[in-house]
Design a protein around this motif. Structure first.
Motif, PDB file in Angstrom:
ATOM      1  N   ALA A  14     -22.694 -57.028  -3.056  1.00  0.00           N
ATOM      2  CA  ALA A  14     -21.874 -56.346  -2.046  1.00  0.00           C
ATOM      3  C   ALA A  14     -20.413 -56.754  -2.159  1.00  0.00           C
ATOM      4  CB  ALA A  14     -22.405 -56.679  -0.655  1.00  0.00           C
ATOM      5  N   GLY A  15     -20.131 -57.850  -2.857  1.00  0.00           N
ATOM      6  CA  GLY A  15     -18.756 -58.336  -3.007  1.00  0.00           C
ATOM      7  C   GLY A  15     -18.327 -59.090  -1.764  1.00  0.00           C
ATOM      8  N   PRO A  16     -17.071 -59.578  -1.770  1.00  0.00           N
ATOM      9  CA  PRO A  16     -16.615 -60.370  -0.625  1.00  0.00           C
ATOM     10  C   PRO A  16     -16.477 -59.505   0.626  1.00  0.00           C
ATOM     11  CG  PRO A  16     -14.793 -59.912  -2.112  1.00  0.00           C
ATOM     12  CD  PRO A  16     -16.024 -59.393  -2.788  1.00  0.00           C
ATOM     13  N   ARG A  17     -16.637 -60.146   1.776  1.00  0.00           N
ATOM     14  CA  ARG A  17     -16.471 -59.388   3.029  1.00  0.00           C
ATOM     15  C   ARG A  17     -14.989 -59.087   3.248  1.00  0.00           C
ATOM     16  NH1 ARG A  17     -19.020 -62.636   7.834  1.00  0.00           N
ATOM     17  NH2 ARG A  17     -18.677 -60.708   8.983  1.00  0.00           N
ATOM     18  N   PRO A  18     -14.676 -57.881   3.704  1.00  0.00           N
ATOM     19  CA  PRO A  18     -13.283 -57.588   4.055  1.00  0.00           C
ATOM     20  C   PRO A  18     -12.849 -58.400   5.267  1.00  0.00           C
ATOM     21  CG  PRO A  18     -14.603 -55.573   3.896  1.00  0.00           C
ATOM     22  CD  PRO A  18     -15.558 -56.727   3.890  1.00  0.00           C
ATOM     23  N   VAL A  19     -11.543 -58.398   5.548  1.00  0.00           N
ATOM     24  CA  VAL A  19     -11.050 -59.045   6.760  1.00  0.00           C
ATOM     25  C   VAL A  19     -10.212 -58.038   7.547  1.00  0.00           C
ATOM     26  CG1 VAL A  19      -9.230 -60.165   5.409  1.00  0.00           C
ATOM     27  CG2 VAL A  19      -9.645 -60.928   7.703  1.00  0.00           C
ATOM     28  N   VAL A  20     -10.539 -57.942   8.823  1.00  0.00           N
ATOM     29  CA  VAL A  20      -9.755 -57.093   9.723  1.00  0.00           C
ATOM     30  C   VAL A  20      -8.789 -57.981  10.491  1.00  0.00           C
ATOM     31  CG1 VAL A  20      -9.900 -55.847  11.918  1.00  0.00           C
ATOM     32  CG2 VAL A  20     -11.361 -55.167  10.015  1.00  0.00           C
ATOM     33  N   LEU A  21      -7.497 -57.663  10.394  1.00  0.00           N
ATOM     34  CA  LEU A  21      -6.498 -58.338  11.230  1.00  0.00           C
ATOM     35  C   LEU A  21      -6.089 -57.351  12.305  1.00  0.00           C
ATOM     36  CD1 LEU A  21      -4.094 -60.027   8.625  1.00  0.00           C
ATOM     37  CD2 LEU A  21      -6.056 -61.041   9.791  1.00  0.00           C
ATOM     38  N   SER A  22      -6.307 -57.727  13.549  1.00  0.00           N
ATOM     39  CA  SER A  22      -5.867 -56.875  14.638  1.00  0.00           C
ATOM     40  C   SER A  22      -5.101 -57.723  15.642  1.00  0.00           C
ATOM     41  CB  SER A  22      -7.075 -56.188  15.280  1.00  0.00           C
ATOM     42  OG  SER A  22      -6.643 -55.126  16.111  1.00  0.00           O
ATOM     43  N   GLY A  23      -4.499 -57.059  16.597  1.00  0.00           N
ATOM     44  CA  GLY A  23      -3.689 -57.785  17.573  1.00  0.00           C
ATOM     45  C   GLY A  23      -2.479 -56.937  17.903  1.00  0.00           C
ATOM     46  N   PRO A  24      -1.772 -57.281  18.960  1.00  0.00           N
ATOM     47  CA  PRO A  24      -0.640 -56.466  19.391  1.00  0.00           C
ATOM     48  C   PRO A  24       0.407 -56.268  18.300  1.00  0.00           C
ATOM     49  CG  PRO A  24      -1.141 -58.139  21.019  1.00  0.00           C
ATOM     50  CD  PRO A  24      -2.002 -58.437  19.826  1.00  0.00           C
ATOM     51  N   SER A  25       1.105 -55.167  18.393  1.00  0.00           N
ATOM     52  CA  SER A  25       2.231 -54.937  17.495  1.00  0.00           C
ATOM     53  C   SER A  25       3.245 -56.057  17.719  1.00  0.00           C
ATOM     54  CB  SER A  25       2.864 -53.582  17.828  1.00  0.00           C
ATOM     55  OG  SER A  25       4.089 -53.448  17.157  1.00  0.00           O
ATOM     56  N   GLY A  26       3.620 -56.723  16.633  1.00  0.00           N
ATOM     57  CA  GLY A  26       4.581 -57.827  16.733  1.00  0.00           C
ATOM     58  C   GLY A  26       3.915 -59.192  16.791  1.00  0.00           C
ATOM     59  N   ALA A  27       2.573 -59.206  16.792  1.00  0.00           N
ATOM     60  CA  ALA A  27       1.859 -60.492  16.887  1.00  0.00           C
ATOM     61  C   ALA A  27       1.985 -61.315  15.601  1.00  0.00           C
ATOM     62  CB  ALA A  27       0.392 -60.258  17.207  1.00  0.00           C
ATOM     63  N   GLY A  28       2.252 -60.622  14.489  1.00  0.00           N
ATOM     64  CA  GLY A  28       2.418 -61.342  13.220  1.00  0.00           C
ATOM     65  C   GLY A  28       1.361 -61.021  12.172  1.00  0.00           C
ATOM     66  N   LYS A  29       0.655 -59.911  12.327  1.00  0.00           N
ATOM     67  CA  LYS A  29      -0.419 -59.555  11.382  1.00  0.00           C
ATOM     68  C   LYS A  29       0.112 -59.355   9.965  1.00  0.00           C
ATOM     69  CE  LYS A  29      -1.373 -55.911  13.789  1.00  0.00           C
ATOM     70  NZ  LYS A  29      -0.345 -56.045  14.847  1.00  0.00           N
ATOM     71  N   SER A  30       1.174 -58.540   9.846  1.00  0.00           N
ATOM     72  CA  SER A  30       1.661 -58.298   8.479  1.00  0.00           C
ATOM     73  C   SER A  30       2.298 -59.533   7.873  1.00  0.00           C
ATOM     74  CB  SER A  30       2.599 -57.090   8.382  1.00  0.00           C
ATOM     75  OG  SER A  30       3.092 -56.718   9.597  1.00  0.00           O
ATOM     76  N   THR A  31       2.933 -60.355   8.710  1.00  0.00           N
ATOM     77  CA  THR A  31       3.515 -61.609   8.201  1.00  0.00           C
ATOM     78  C   THR A  31       2.408 -62.478   7.609  1.00  0.00           C
ATOM     79  OG1 THR A  31       5.193 -61.493   9.933  1.00  0.00           O
ATOM     80  CG2 THR A  31       4.895 -63.631   8.878  1.00  0.00           C
ATOM     81  N   LEU A  32       1.296 -62.580   8.336  1.00  0.00           N
ATOM     82  CA  LEU A  32       0.184 -63.421   7.868  1.00  0.00           C
ATOM     83  C   LEU A  32      -0.518 -62.784   6.665  1.00  0.00           C
ATOM     84  CD1 LEU A  32      -1.093 -64.461  11.392  1.00  0.00           C
ATOM     85  CD2 LEU A  32      -0.316 -66.056   9.619  1.00  0.00           C
ATOM     86  N   ALA A  33      -0.672 -61.469   6.690  1.00  0.00           N
ATOM     87  CA  ALA A  33      -1.317 -60.792   5.548  1.00  0.00           C
ATOM     88  C   ALA A  33      -0.485 -60.992   4.284  1.00  0.00           C
ATOM     89  CB  ALA A  33      -1.474 -59.302   5.857  1.00  0.00           C
ATOM     90  N   LYS A  34       0.835 -60.891   4.433  1.00  0.00           N
ATOM     91  CA  LYS A  34       1.719 -61.066   3.262  1.00  0.00           C
ATOM     92  C   LYS A  34       1.599 -62.473   2.703  1.00  0.00           C
ATOM     93  CE  LYS A  34       4.869 -57.295   4.083  1.00  0.00           C
ATOM     94  NZ  LYS A  34       5.765 -56.818   5.119  1.00  0.00           N
TER      95      LYS A  34
END
Ligand SMILES: Nc1ncnc2c1ncn2[C@@H]1O[C@H](COP(=O)(O)OP(=O)(O)OP(=O)(O)O)[C@@H](O)[C@H]1O
Ligand SMILES: Nc1nc2c(ncn2[C@@H]2O[C@H](COP(=O)(O)O)[C@@H](O)[C@H]2O)c(=O)[nH]1
Length: 210
Positions: A14-34
């Protein structure tokens, strides 16, 4: 014995499990994903969503988002090409099946940066991700971070703050997220995120080195 071997085989296939990052806009999701994508090249891949919002300065079509018109997006949704889609702050967003498949095909851990409606929709699929909620330290700090980012009009900012208040209630529902990470100090939040994903990271590292 056989069952244990069989379930390991199925999970490897099945391969590795994906990860969902959610949370308010501005919480830092894209910063952490990057940060994950930068530190773990060849381990993580980003599911590039579609959106009808305009690109921000510095954003690239096909890298940050696929920027499309409402007509194109609605047509693709109607054709069943999306895993999930939502309207957020007046714009359409969605995860296409192709975007997730492109990451899975490379055996990478697929990162989905999606809102709460997306989380609910993904829960009805067989994607089986690890659900991570990125929480701002407070609404006041969230507002400051969003204002300092200088990407939103006042109207968009207010819509995002309203959505944030709703999100921060929903995230308390038992079982909706596997982990809630308060993004106060960025390095601390990132360390917690890596810890939450260590099993999947090691799985891919092992495959890559074999
Ligand atoms: N721990 C932190 N401390 C201070 N500033 C931060 C921290 N984490 C992120 N930021 C800043 O806050 C702003 C919002 O972060 P980011 O864009 O990553 O949020 P987001 O959750 O991806 O938002 P959106 O959902 O709108 O895309 C950015 O300017 C980012 O540099
Ligand atoms: N349900 C989905 N939500 C998504 C998707 N891609 C992004 N998002 C969320 O939208 C908001 C706003 O993003 P922004 O880039 O305009 O600031 C944010 O909460 C994202 O998580 C998606 O494919 N589906």
């Amino acid at each position: 014995m056989f069952m244990r071997y069989f379930s390991r085989l199925v999970s490897a296939m099945a391969g590795p499990r994906p990860v969902v990052l959610s949370g308010p806009s501005g919480a830092g999701k894209s910063t952490l994903a990057k940060k994950l994508l930068e530190e773990y090249k060849g381990i993580f891949g980003f599911s590039v969503s579609h959106t009808t919002r305009n690109p921000r300065s510095g954003e690239e079509n096909g890298k940050d988002y696929h920027y499309v018109t409402r007509e194109v997006m609605q047509d693709s949704i109607d054709k069943g090409e999306f895993i999930e889609s939502a309207v957020f702050s007046g714009n359409m967003y969605g995860t296409s099946k192709a975007s997730v498949q492109a990451v899975k095909d490379k055996n990478l851990i697929c990162i989905l940066d999606i809102d709460m409606q997306g989380v609910r929709a993904v829960k009805t699929t067989d994607l089986n991700p690890i659900y991570v909620y990125i929480q701002p330290p407070s609404l006041t700090i969230l507002e400051k971070r969003l204002r300092d980012r200088k990407t939103e009009s006042e109207e968009s900012l207010q819509k995002r703050l309203e959505a944030a208040q709703v999100d921060m209630e929903i995230c308390k529902e038992p079982g909706i997220f596997d982990i809630i990470i308060v993004n106060d100090d960025l390095d601390n939040a990132y360390a917690k995120l890596k810890q939450a994903l260590i099993e999947e990271i090691e799985k891919v590292q092992k495959i890559n080195s074999s």
